[in-house]
Design a protein around this motif. Structure first.
Motif, PDB file in Angstrom:
ATOM      1  N   HIS A 371     -59.989 -18.220 -44.275  1.00  0.00           N
ATOM      2  CA  HIS A 371     -59.014 -19.037 -43.568  1.00  0.00           C
ATOM      3  C   HIS A 371     -59.160 -18.863 -42.055  1.00  0.00           C
ATOM      4  N   CYS A 372     -59.426 -17.644 -41.623  1.00  0.00           N
ATOM      5  CA  CYS A 372     -59.578 -17.369 -40.191  1.00  0.00           C
ATOM      6  C   CYS A 372     -60.777 -18.120 -39.611  1.00  0.00           C
ATOM      7  N   LEU A 373     -61.892 -18.116 -40.324  1.00  0.00           N
ATOM      8  CA  LEU A 373     -63.072 -18.804 -39.807  1.00  0.00           C
ATOM      9  C   LEU A 373     -62.846 -20.315 -39.788  1.00  0.00           C
ATOM     10  N   LYS A 374     -62.235 -20.841 -40.827  1.00  0.00           N
ATOM     11  CA  LYS A 374     -61.982 -22.285 -40.846  1.00  0.00           C
ATOM     12  C   LYS A 374     -61.043 -22.677 -39.716  1.00  0.00           C
ATOM     13  N   GLU A 375     -60.064 -21.843 -39.438  1.00  0.00           N
ATOM     14  CA  GLU A 375     -59.142 -22.125 -38.344  1.00  0.00           C
ATOM     15  C   GLU A 375     -59.846 -22.043 -36.996  1.00  0.00           C
ATOM     16  N   SER A 376     -60.805 -21.147 -36.866  1.00  0.00           N
ATOM     17  CA  SER A 376     -61.592 -21.060 -35.637  1.00  0.00           C
ATOM     18  C   SER A 376     -62.418 -22.328 -35.452  1.00  0.00           C
ATOM     19  N   PHE A 377     -63.023 -22.814 -36.535  1.00  0.00           N
ATOM     20  CA  PHE A 377     -63.754 -24.077 -36.476  1.00  0.00           C
ATOM     21  C   PHE A 377     -62.828 -25.227 -36.075  1.00  0.00           C
ATOM     22  N   ARG A 378     -61.610 -25.221 -36.612  1.00  0.00           N
ATOM     23  CA  ARG A 378     -60.669 -26.300 -36.303  1.00  0.00           C
ATOM     24  C   ARG A 378     -60.250 -26.260 -34.835  1.00  0.00           C
ATOM     25  N   LEU A 379     -59.929 -25.079 -34.355  1.00  0.00           N
ATOM     26  CA  LEU A 379     -59.421 -24.939 -32.994  1.00  0.00           C
ATOM     27  C   LEU A 379     -60.493 -25.197 -31.949  1.00  0.00           C
ATOM     28  N   VAL A 408     -72.189 -45.011 -36.157  1.00  0.00           N
ATOM     29  CA  VAL A 408     -70.815 -44.520 -36.187  1.00  0.00           C
ATOM     30  C   VAL A 408     -70.801 -43.028 -35.879  1.00  0.00           C
ATOM     31  N   LEU A 409     -69.958 -42.656 -34.932  1.00  0.00           N
ATOM     32  CA  LEU A 409     -69.747 -41.256 -34.599  1.00  0.00           C
ATOM     33  C   LEU A 409     -68.346 -40.862 -35.033  1.00  0.00           C
ATOM     34  N   MET A 410     -68.240 -39.829 -35.846  1.00  0.00           N
ATOM     35  CA  MET A 410     -66.940 -39.403 -36.336  1.00  0.00           C
ATOM     36  C   MET A 410     -66.372 -38.317 -35.431  1.00  0.00           C
ATOM     37  N   SER A 411     -65.201 -38.591 -34.885  1.00  0.00           N
ATOM     38  CA  SER A 411     -64.591 -37.694 -33.898  1.00  0.00           C
ATOM     39  C   SER A 411     -63.794 -36.591 -34.579  1.00  0.00           C
ATOM     40  N   ASN A 412     -64.479 -35.759 -35.360  1.00  0.00           N
ATOM     41  CA  ASN A 412     -63.802 -34.673 -36.078  1.00  0.00           C
ATOM     42  C   ASN A 412     -63.090 -33.678 -35.177  1.00  0.00           C
ATOM     43  N   PRO A 413     -63.605 -33.377 -33.966  1.00  0.00           N
ATOM     44  CA  PRO A 413     -62.837 -32.460 -33.119  1.00  0.00           C
ATOM     45  C   PRO A 413     -61.423 -32.955 -32.833  1.00  0.00           C
ATOM     46  N   ARG A 414     -61.234 -34.262 -32.766  1.00  0.00           N
ATOM     47  CA  ARG A 414     -59.894 -34.813 -32.580  1.00  0.00           C
ATOM     48  C   ARG A 414     -59.124 -34.840 -33.894  1.00  0.00           C
ATOM     49  N   ALA A 415     -59.811 -35.201 -34.963  1.00  0.00           N
ATOM     50  CA  ALA A 415     -59.152 -35.199 -36.270  1.00  0.00           C
ATOM     51  C   ALA A 415     -58.682 -33.799 -36.637  1.00  0.00           C
ATOM     52  N   ALA A 416     -59.392 -32.791 -36.138  1.00  0.00           N
ATOM     53  CA  ALA A 416     -59.038 -31.395 -36.433  1.00  0.00           C
ATOM     54  C   ALA A 416     -57.812 -30.931 -35.660  1.00  0.00           C
ATOM     55  N   LYS A 417     -57.334 -31.756 -34.746  1.00  0.00           N
ATOM     56  CA  LYS A 417     -56.117 -31.418 -33.994  1.00  0.00           C
ATOM     57  C   LYS A 417     -54.948 -32.326 -34.410  1.00  0.00           C
ATOM     58  N   PRO A 423     -51.107 -27.639 -33.075  1.00  0.00           N
ATOM     59  CA  PRO A 423     -52.568 -27.757 -33.181  1.00  0.00           C
ATOM     60  C   PRO A 423     -53.363 -26.874 -32.232  1.00  0.00           C
ATOM     61  N   ASP A 424     -52.747 -26.428 -31.148  1.00  0.00           N
ATOM     62  CA  ASP A 424     -53.467 -25.594 -30.183  1.00  0.00           C
ATOM     63  C   ASP A 424     -53.285 -24.100 -30.428  1.00  0.00           C
ATOM     64  N   LYS A 425     -52.672 -23.762 -31.545  1.00  0.00           N
ATOM     65  CA  LYS A 425     -52.485 -22.358 -31.894  1.00  0.00           C
ATOM     66  C   LYS A 425     -53.411 -21.962 -33.038  1.00  0.00           C
ATOM     67  N   PHE A 426     -53.816 -20.680 -33.023  1.00  0.00           N
ATOM     68  CA  PHE A 426     -54.693 -20.131 -34.057  1.00  0.00           C
ATOM     69  C   PHE A 426     -53.817 -19.625 -35.199  1.00  0.00           C
ATOM     70  N   ILE A 427     -53.723 -20.426 -36.267  1.00  0.00           N
ATOM     71  CA  ILE A 427     -52.848 -20.104 -37.390  1.00  0.00           C
ATOM     72  C   ILE A 427     -53.637 -20.210 -38.693  1.00  0.00           C
ATOM     73  N   PRO A 428     -54.328 -19.160 -39.094  1.00  0.00           N
ATOM     74  CA  PRO A 428     -55.108 -19.202 -40.342  1.00  0.00           C
ATOM     75  C   PRO A 428     -54.257 -19.506 -41.565  1.00  0.00           C
ATOM     76  N   GLU A 429     -52.964 -19.140 -41.492  1.00  0.00           N
ATOM     77  CA  GLU A 429     -52.083 -19.326 -42.641  1.00  0.00           C
ATOM     78  C   GLU A 429     -51.935 -20.796 -43.034  1.00  0.00           C
ATOM     79  N   ARG A 430     -52.260 -21.708 -42.128  1.00  0.00           N
ATOM     80  CA  ARG A 430     -52.095 -23.127 -42.446  1.00  0.00           C
ATOM     81  C   ARG A 430     -53.029 -23.557 -43.588  1.00  0.00           C
TER      82      ARG A 430
END
Length: 512
Positions: A371-379, A408-417, A423-430
């Motif tokens: 969860h921590c690594l996925k949250e790091s990727f998201r943030l 087509v370019l997929m804007s995942n960095p925005r979708a991840a927020k 969205p700007d906090k590191f919360i692995p629990e999500r």
């Protein structure tokens, strides 16, 4: 000054040029009367729509962005025009940030997804008569090469076979962090050496000595060549050079030499593996199911030596720079969130103790680590955009027709927020699930897909995350991760992958 027309991101400018676009009529399950035509998709107007020049106008000295802040340009385009944006970025393309639209693209990418490679590397291969690799070919040719790779790399347990040697690499990494005082630049280099050594035990079935300074001259040259490849590709993609298409520029020549050094090393190890196989055949000791990627590839029917070299090169390079940088970002997020770091350390100590080996069983139990690594990727998304596709058929995205052949370019960095609480906090629990199986937060996993999705996802993804899991587990068994005050507000940029304006000043201290 010389016009920079290829200055958009790590992939945008060089991969979306020279691709035929076939503007077709709307073909969708949606009511045709409700679908807006492609020409009505909002986006920059006037000069910004001109080929070549339209891209340049977004960047300095004409605009306020640089090749390394393309993520901010993409943010500004979406904020101004909405979830679907038509824009000139090398050539006409569409940006998508809505998660439903991103899912639509993947549902319609077809059996052979079209994801063009980096142009300058393709030029190097073609000029030297090399066979193109997985990242550079399309269609049935790509599928034929990818199929034997999937058998060896994409199974759920494929990376587990290399846990023993990779544990040893991680132990050496921790020992250096615990005993040596390194400058920020030396620390950044150490992360690269760790990632390179870790993936080398997979691709070449041997230790190359990058962490203990025992590597021979050839291996040292190999490491330096790997570093140069990413720097030179970033230069070419950012628009610092584009003359390589017409003659062998300085950047081109340096990249060519680096590719030669990498290829030479790969072929050396492939040849050695083939000799071992022939000897095992004679001795009657050959085991086709042995968890040895190099041996299995050279024994695979239908794969030529050059195919094997290409695959080894691709997997090796995919597991170096990107893994090193994402590991640094992960450690940075843990350092800035000491409460989460302590929760993760507690999980690691409960599962493997203060010095235990991290095996497959242990990894299966460490859910908070994942969860921590996925949250790091998201943030801090690993790439400036999500994946790129050239559509094989018409689709409808947010009510607009997007014809077959469109880039087509997929804007995942925005979708991840978007759609995430705080969205700007590191919360692995999500990413955790409650007792009833539901996630604690209504998160959509498709928003965070740094290794792509579907049949053309990254071949090295299982090894990349395993390297990071091992490094984090081993470090947190022994050390506390902190950052010095001057690195507390590190600014992230994008070169080939996520990077920092200045090397992070980490502080690693032994746990008493």
């Amino acid at each position: 000054m010389m016009i920079r027309y290829a200055i958009v991101s790590r992939v945008i400018p060089n991969v979306i040029k020279n691709q035929p676009i076939r503007w077709t009529s709307v073909a969708s399950s949606a009511n045709k009367d409700e679908v807006k035509p492609f020409e009505e998709i909002p986006g920059p107007k006037g000069l910004y729509n001109l080929p070549v020049i339209g891209s340049v106008l977004h960047f300095k000295p004409f605009g306020k962005y640089t090749p390394y802040t393309t993520h901010k340009l993409i943010d500004s385009l979406h904020e101004k025009y909405g979830p679907v944006v038509r824009v000139q970025l090398g050539r006409k393309c569409v940006l998508l940030e809505d998660i439903k639209d991103i899912e639509t693209v993947f549902r319609n990418e077809g059996k052979y997804p079209n994801r063009p490679g980096i142009d300058i590397s393709k030029v190097v291969f073609e000029r030297n008569g090399f066979k193109l690799g997985l990242a550079q070919i399309q269609g049935e040719e790509w599928h034929a090469l990818r199929t034997p790779v999937n058998k060896r790399l994409m199974k759920a347990d494929s990376a587990y076979h290399y846990l023993v040697p990779q544990n040893a690499v991680a132990d050496d990494f921790v020992n250096i962090l615990a005993t040596k005082k390194l400058t920020p630049d030396e620390m950044k280099d150490l992360f690269f050496r760790f990632a390179s050594e870790s993936i080398a035990v997979v691709t070449f079935n041997t230790r190359l000595g990058f962490l203990d300074q025992s590597s021979d001259k050839e291996s040292s040259e190999f490491l330096e060549a790997t570093k140069r490849v990413f720097t030179l590709i970033a230069d070419a993609v950012s628009g610092k050079t584009f003359s390589y298409k017409w003659y062998k520029s300085k950047t081109y020549m340096e990249l060519e030499r680096s590719f030669f050094a990498i290829r030479k090393n790969s072929r050396k190890h492939a040849l050695k593996a083939r000799e071992i196989i022939e000897q095992q055949k004679k001795d009657g000791t050959l085991n086709p199911e042995e968890p040895n990627l190099l041996l299995s590839l050279v024994s695979e029917k239908g794969l030529q030596d050059e195919d094997v070299s290409n695959l080894l090169d691709s997997l090796y390079m995919a597991g170096t720079d990107s893994t090193a940088k994402n590991l640094q970002v992960f450690f940075y997020n843990l350092a800035k969130n000491p409460d989460k770091q302590e929760i993760l350390r507690k999980e690691i100590l409960e599962v493997v103790g203060e010095s235990g080996v991290v095996d497959a069983k242990a990894l299966s139990k460490m859910s908070y680590l994942k969860h921590c690594l996925k949250e790091s990727f998201r943030l801090n998304y690993p790439t400036v955009t999500g994946v790129l596709r050239i559509l094989p058929k018409d689709i409808v995205a947010s009510g607009y027709n997007i014809p077959a052949g469109t880039t087509v370019l997929m804007s995942n960095p925005r979708a991840a927020k978007k759609g995430f609480e705080d969205p700007d906090k590191f919360i692995p629990e999500r990413w955790m699930r409650a007792d009833d199986g539901r996630k604690q937060e209504n998160t959509n996993s498709m928003a965070v897909i740094p290794f792509g999705h579907g049949p053309r996802n990254c071949i090295g993804r299982r090894f990349a995350v395993q390297e990071i899991y091992l490094a984090a587990s081993k470090v947190l068994q022994k050390l506390k991760i902190e950052v010095e005050p001057e690195s507390w507000n590190t600014e992230f940029i994008y070169t080939a992958f996520i990077d920092t304006e200045k090397p992070i000043r980490f502080k690693f201290t032994k746990i008493q």
